[in-house]
Enzyme design. Structure first.
Site, PDB file in Angstrom:
ATOM      1  N   TYR A   1     -28.147  27.560 -16.209  1.00  0.00           N
ATOM      2  CA  TYR A   1     -27.785  27.450 -16.979  1.00  0.00           C
ATOM      3  C   TYR A   1     -27.382  28.884 -17.878  1.00  0.00           C
ATOM      4  CZ  TYR A   1     -27.777  28.515 -22.122  1.00  0.00           C
ATOM      5  OH  TYR A   1     -27.735  28.800 -23.604  1.00  0.00           O
TER       6      TYR A   1
ATOM      7  N   ILE B   1     -47.145  22.446 -21.827  1.00  0.00           N
ATOM      8  CA  ILE B   1     -47.078  24.418 -22.636  1.00  0.00           C
ATOM      9  C   ILE B   1     -46.858  24.757 -20.483  1.00  0.00           C
ATOM     10  CG2 ILE B   1     -48.134  26.752 -22.427  1.00  0.00           C
ATOM     11  CD1 ILE B   1     -50.005  24.964 -24.684  1.00  0.00           C
TER      12      ILE B   1
ATOM     13  N   ASP C   1     -13.115  16.868 -25.119  1.00  0.00           N
ATOM     14  CA  ASP C   1     -13.851  17.330 -24.603  1.00  0.00           C
ATOM     15  C   ASP C   1     -13.186  18.660 -24.068  1.00  0.00           C
ATOM     16  OD1 ASP C   1     -14.918  19.403 -22.427  1.00  0.00           O
ATOM     17  OD2 ASP C   1     -15.023  16.838 -20.556  1.00  0.00           O
TER      18      ASP C   1
ATOM     19  N   THR D   1     -25.635  33.220 -25.771  1.00  0.00           N
ATOM     20  CA  THR D   1     -26.155  33.860 -25.298  1.00  0.00           C
ATOM     21  C   THR D   1     -27.625  34.589 -24.620  1.00  0.00           C
ATOM     22  OG1 THR D   1     -28.741  32.458 -23.781  1.00  0.00           O
ATOM     23  CG2 THR D   1     -27.255  32.211 -22.725  1.00  0.00           C
ATOM     24  N   ASP D   2     -28.777  34.954 -25.576  1.00  0.00           N
ATOM     25  CA  ASP D   2     -29.431  36.862 -24.736  1.00  0.00           C
ATOM     26  C   ASP D   2     -30.403  36.182 -23.369  1.00  0.00           C
ATOM     27  OD1 ASP D   2     -31.110  34.379 -25.450  1.00  0.00           O
ATOM     28  OD2 ASP D   2     -33.007  35.819 -26.359  1.00  0.00           O
ATOM     29  N   GLU D   3     -29.897  35.214 -22.562  1.00  0.00           N
ATOM     30  CA  GLU D   3     -30.355  34.507 -21.681  1.00  0.00           C
ATOM     31  C   GLU D   3     -29.440  35.028 -20.455  1.00  0.00           C
ATOM     32  OE1 GLU D   3     -31.805  31.100 -20.443  1.00  0.00           O
ATOM     33  OE2 GLU D   3     -32.776  30.556 -22.597  1.00  0.00           O
TER      34      GLU D   3
ATOM     35  N   LYS E   1     -23.280  30.518 -18.732  1.00  0.00           N
ATOM     36  CA  LYS E   1     -23.403  31.539 -19.722  1.00  0.00           C
ATOM     37  C   LYS E   1     -22.301  32.666 -19.546  1.00  0.00           C
ATOM     38  CE  LYS E   1     -23.420  30.060 -23.698  1.00  0.00           C
ATOM     39  NZ  LYS E   1     -22.782  29.630 -24.370  1.00  0.00           N
TER      40      LYS E   1
HETATM   41  P1  NAD Z   1     -26.965  21.673 -27.696  1.00  0.00           P
HETATM   42  O1  NAD Z   1     -27.230  21.196 -26.579  1.00  0.00           O
HETATM   43  O2  NAD Z   1     -27.657  20.609 -29.069  1.00  0.00           O
HETATM   44  O3  NAD Z   1     -25.498  20.928 -28.317  1.00  0.00           O
HETATM   45  C1  NAD Z   1     -24.230  21.123 -27.825  1.00  0.00           C
HETATM   46  C2  NAD Z   1     -22.746  20.373 -28.511  1.00  0.00           C
HETATM   47  O4  NAD Z   1     -21.715  20.351 -27.509  1.00  0.00           O
HETATM   48  C3  NAD Z   1     -23.113  19.236 -28.684  1.00  0.00           C
HETATM   49  O5  NAD Z   1     -22.654  18.427 -29.314  1.00  0.00           O
HETATM   50  C4  NAD Z   1     -22.662  18.762 -26.744  1.00  0.00           C
HETATM   51  O6  NAD Z   1     -21.812  17.154 -27.328  1.00  0.00           O
HETATM   52  C5  NAD Z   1     -21.310  19.524 -27.767  1.00  0.00           C
HETATM   53  N1  NAD Z   1     -20.615  19.263 -25.624  1.00  0.00           N
HETATM   54  C6  NAD Z   1     -20.791  19.494 -24.798  1.00  0.00           C
HETATM   55  N2  NAD Z   1     -20.385  19.555 -23.753  1.00  0.00           N
HETATM   56  C7  NAD Z   1     -19.394  19.760 -24.305  1.00  0.00           C
HETATM   57  C8  NAD Z   1     -17.717  19.271 -24.071  1.00  0.00           C
HETATM   58  N3  NAD Z   1     -17.320  19.467 -22.353  1.00  0.00           N
HETATM   59  N4  NAD Z   1     -16.588  19.843 -24.590  1.00  0.00           N
HETATM   60  C9  NAD Z   1     -16.393  19.087 -26.307  1.00  0.00           C
HETATM   61  N5  NAD Z   1     -18.067  19.354 -26.584  1.00  0.00           N
HETATM   62  C10 NAD Z   1     -18.991  19.261 -25.430  1.00  0.00           C
HETATM   63  O7  NAD Z   1     -26.636  22.819 -27.942  1.00  0.00           O
HETATM   64  P2  NAD Z   1     -27.366  24.282 -29.270  1.00  0.00           P
HETATM   65  O8  NAD Z   1     -28.198  24.668 -28.632  1.00  0.00           O
HETATM   66  O9  NAD Z   1     -26.543  24.109 -30.837  1.00  0.00           O
HETATM   67  O10 NAD Z   1     -26.185  25.379 -28.879  1.00  0.00           O
HETATM   68  C11 NAD Z   1     -24.838  25.883 -28.821  1.00  0.00           C
HETATM   69  C12 NAD Z   1     -24.923  26.708 -28.003  1.00  0.00           C
HETATM   70  O11 NAD Z   1     -25.265  27.768 -29.017  1.00  0.00           O
HETATM   71  C13 NAD Z   1     -24.041  27.069 -27.020  1.00  0.00           C
HETATM   72  O12 NAD Z   1     -23.382  27.706 -26.426  1.00  0.00           O
HETATM   73  C14 NAD Z   1     -25.216  27.866 -26.426  1.00  0.00           C
HETATM   74  O13 NAD Z   1     -25.335  28.484 -25.052  1.00  0.00           O
HETATM   75  C15 NAD Z   1     -25.024  28.829 -27.246  1.00  0.00           C
HETATM   76  N6  NAD Z   1     -26.771  29.143 -27.563  1.00  0.00           N
HETATM   77  C16 NAD Z   1     -28.015  28.505 -27.683  1.00  0.00           C
HETATM   78  C17 NAD Z   1     -29.126  29.019 -28.429  1.00  0.00           C
HETATM   79  C18 NAD Z   1     -30.371  27.877 -28.703  1.00  0.00           C
HETATM   80  O14 NAD Z   1     -31.251  28.581 -28.912  1.00  0.00           O
HETATM   81  N7  NAD Z   1     -30.064  26.705 -29.072  1.00  0.00           N
HETATM   82  C19 NAD Z   1     -29.413  30.262 -28.308  1.00  0.00           C
HETATM   83  C20 NAD Z   1     -28.855  31.099 -27.944  1.00  0.00           C
HETATM   84  C21 NAD Z   1     -26.929  30.447 -27.838  1.00  0.00           C
HETATM   85  O1  DAU Z   2     -32.878  32.432 -25.417  1.00  0.00           O
HETATM   86  C1  DAU Z   2     -31.929  31.474 -26.000  1.00  0.00           C
HETATM   87  C2  DAU Z   2     -31.814  29.969 -25.673  1.00  0.00           C
HETATM   88  O2  DAU Z   2     -32.778  29.443 -25.086  1.00  0.00           O
HETATM   89  C3  DAU Z   2     -30.418  29.244 -25.419  1.00  0.00           C
HETATM   90  O3  DAU Z   2     -29.529  29.911 -24.818  1.00  0.00           O
HETATM   91  C4  DAU Z   2     -31.372  28.084 -25.286  1.00  0.00           C
HETATM   92  O4  DAU Z   2     -29.661  27.042 -25.276  1.00  0.00           O
HETATM   93  C5  DAU Z   2     -31.710  27.148 -25.535  1.00  0.00           C
HETATM   94  O5  DAU Z   2     -32.039  25.762 -25.383  1.00  0.00           O
HETATM   95  C6  DAU Z   2     -33.212  28.614 -25.318  1.00  0.00           C
HETATM   96  O6  DAU Z   2     -33.652  28.742 -23.928  1.00  0.00           O
HETATM   97  P1  DAU Z   2     -35.428  28.804 -23.539  1.00  0.00           P
HETATM   98  O7  DAU Z   2     -35.418  27.860 -21.512  1.00  0.00           O
HETATM   99  O8  DAU Z   2     -36.457  29.780 -23.996  1.00  0.00           O
HETATM  100  O9  DAU Z   2     -35.785  27.376 -24.419  1.00  0.00           O
HETATM  101  P2  DAU Z   2     -36.682  26.364 -24.597  1.00  0.00           P
HETATM  102  O10 DAU Z   2     -37.129  25.696 -26.412  1.00  0.00           O
HETATM  103  O11 DAU Z   2     -36.596  24.768 -23.459  1.00  0.00           O
HETATM  104  O12 DAU Z   2     -38.324  27.409 -23.981  1.00  0.00           O
HETATM  105  C7  DAU Z   2     -38.833  27.992 -24.743  1.00  0.00           C
HETATM  106  C8  DAU Z   2     -39.745  28.368 -24.696  1.00  0.00           C
HETATM  107  O13 DAU Z   2     -41.243  27.825 -24.734  1.00  0.00           O
HETATM  108  C9  DAU Z   2     -39.031  28.915 -22.651  1.00  0.00           C
HETATM  109  O14 DAU Z   2     -40.157  29.986 -22.115  1.00  0.00           O
HETATM  110  C10 DAU Z   2     -40.104  27.570 -21.319  1.00  0.00           C
HETATM  111  C11 DAU Z   2     -41.541  27.095 -23.066  1.00  0.00           C
HETATM  112  N1  DAU Z   2     -41.143  25.439 -23.016  1.00  0.00           N
HETATM  113  C12 DAU Z   2     -40.771  24.524 -22.889  1.00  0.00           C
HETATM  114  C13 DAU Z   2     -40.691  23.352 -23.022  1.00  0.00           C
HETATM  115  C14 DAU Z   2     -39.677  22.623 -23.392  1.00  0.00           C
HETATM  116  C15 DAU Z   2     -42.381  24.852 -22.225  1.00  0.00           C
HETATM  117  O15 DAU Z   2     -44.246  25.478 -22.305  1.00  0.00           O
HETATM  118  N2  DAU Z   2     -42.360  23.292 -22.404  1.00  0.00           N
HETATM  119  C16 DAU Z   2     -41.747  22.820 -22.523  1.00  0.00           C
HETATM  120  O16 DAU Z   2     -42.129  21.502 -22.722  1.00  0.00           O
END
Ligand code: NAD
Ligand code: DAU
Length: 361
Positions: free
Chosen positions: A162, A218, A61, A136-138, A166
């Site tokens: 979330y 959706i 962790d 993240t951009d969020e 971040k």
């Molecule tokens: P993910 O949820 O798929 O993976 C997260 C990983 O972190 C997993 O392997 C989990 O086991 C590990 N983890 C969680 N808590 C932990 C802890 N306390 N110690 C060690 N490991 C731990 O996430 P992702 O989508 O791959 O995102 C990775 C990073 O990128 C995150 O920081 C997220 O905020 C950022 N990010 C994601 C997106 C996206 O679209 N998915 C976009 C921009 C930024």
């Molecule tokens: O912008 C970067 C972020 O993108 C990352 O930081 C996050 O870790 C990643 O999860 C993602 O966040 P979003 O909330 O944008 O992603 P998600 O795939 O959950 O949703 C994308 C869009 O689709 C959002 O507007 C919500 C919508 N959605 C999502 C789900 C799961 C639906 O309409 N139906 C669904 O069932």
């Protein structure tokens, strides 16, 4: 970049595993991959490098300071790249605690151990060391239709537990650079998609449900906009920032691919209609509008001018090429999908979609 040891956290998750697989594949040096293996972490994502001498997996962790210190002392990395996080917005709405624990407390504990390690390095190694925080951009909040895309200078206005967690971690990273001089880099990326994306997120969920004959949920009216980037392009941007980014700076990463959720779901259905046609009708027939996400951000868009101009980075995939590759990957990896959608995943589906009037479990 030479062949040296790097510590990657969260390297069994979606983006982290793509990053680690590419790093080992490019023979860039040894990767120490620290992951807690939450529901989102999956050793199967690393199956191709499980025996590779350049990949060492450590089940731990980021909040466990003893474990982090031991890894730093043993492996003497030239960089730490922090992907580890709780990442799903909907889960943060149902249960924010884990987001505070990992994204805030975990990042803080990691930073503390990295600071101690870095301060004890010889001066030339100190100046070469990097702590890269993947964000993240969020954190920038929500845009209206007419707003310009997010720049690095935008104020932070996170709207979900979330994104607030971040944002807090980004602020800690900034403070460790400003106060202690730790050579940090922060990247703020838009929505990723591609292989190993856990099917709780929109794109893999829609592909999986379409193929299972289930509703494609959706939220709201589907007009929310996200800016999509193929995951391997995110990984190449991180490598670029690590190699040439300026300590203390932040870099927005995105591919200028704004799409409404409706456009994304239509595209997925149309590709599936071509690649795996149904006996009758279109996958679009499965689309279902459900109750909206509370506090649902209307629009994200990344202005990637800084990373393009200062570091010369550009994505390789367009949305059209990346999304087709992604659909094909899911069609070819039905066993991976079957394994990650058993167990805990079914509980999550009942929790998140039952209240929206859909039974997806
Ligand atoms: P993910 O949820 O798929 O993976 C997260 C990983 O972190 C997993 O392997 C989990 O086991 C590990 N983890 C969680 N808590 C932990 C802890 N306390 N110690 C060690 N490991 C731990 O996430 P992702 O989508 O791959 O995102 C990775 C990073 O990128 C995150 O920081 C997220 O905020 C950022 N990010 C994601 C997106 C996206 O679209 N998915 C976009 C921009 C930024
Ligand atoms: O912008 C970067 C972020 O993108 C990352 O930081 C996050 O870790 C990643 O999860 C993602 O966040 P979003 O909330 O944008 O992603 P998600 O795939 O959950 O949703 C994308 C869009 O689709 C959002 O507007 C919500 C919508 N959605 C999502 C789900 C799961 C639906 O309409 N139906 C669904 O069932």
């Amino acid at each position: 970049m030479g062949k040296k040891t790097i510590i990657v956290t969260g390297g069994a998750g979606f983006i982290g595993s793509n990053f680690v697989n590419a790093w080992v594949g490019k023979a860039l040096g040894k990767v120490i991959n620290l992951d807690k293996l939450t529901y989102a972490g999956n050793m199967e994502n690393l199956a191709g490098i499980s025996q590779h001498p350049d990949h060492v997996f450590v089940h731990a962790d980021i909040a466990d300071r003893t474990a982090v210190k031991a890894l730093l002392d043993t492996h003497q990395p030239f960089a730490v790249v922090n992907f580890a996080a709780e990442s799903h917005v909907d889960r943060s709405i149902h249960a924010p605690d884990a987001f505070i624990q990992t994204n805030v407390v975990g990042t803080f504990n990691l930073l503390e151990e990295v600071r101690a390690y870095w301060q004890a390095l010889p001066v030339d190694a100190q100046s070469q060391f990097r702590f890269l925080h993947v964000s993240t951009d969020e954190v920038y909040g929500s845009l209206s239709a007419s707003d310009p895309a997010f720049k690095e200078s935008n104020t932070y206005q996170p709207n979900s537990p979330y994104s607030a967690s971040k944002a807090a971690s980004d602020h800690l990273v900034r403070a460790y650079h400003h106060t202690y001089g730790l050579p940090t880099l922060t990247t703020n990326c838009s929505n990723n998609y591609g292989p190993y994306h856990f099917p709780e997120k929109l794109i893999p969920l829609v592909i999986h449900n379409a193929l299972s004959g289930k509703p494609l949920p959706i939220y709201g009216n589907g007009s929310n906009i996200r800016d999509w980037l193929y995951v391997e392009d995110h990984c190449s941007a991180i490598r670029e920032v690590l190699a040439r980014g300026i300590p203390g700076e932040t870099y927005n990463i995105g591919g200028w691919n704004e799409k409404t959720n409706l456009e994304v779901v239509h595209t997925l259905c149309d590709i599936l209609d071509q690649e795996r046609p149904k006996a009758q009708g279109s996958y679009r027939d499965q689309m279902t509008f459900v109750k909206d996400r509370p506090g649902h951000d209307a629009r994200y868009a990344i202005d990637a001018t800084k990373i393009e101009q200062e570091l010369g980075w550009k994505p390789e995939e367009t949305f059209e090429t990346g999304i087709r590759k992604t659909v094909r990957w899911y069609l070819e990896h039905a066993e991976w999908v079957a394994r990650v959608t058993s167990g805990e995943y079914q509980h999550w589906l009942s929790k998140n979609y039952h209240e929206r009037g859909e039974e997806l479990a």
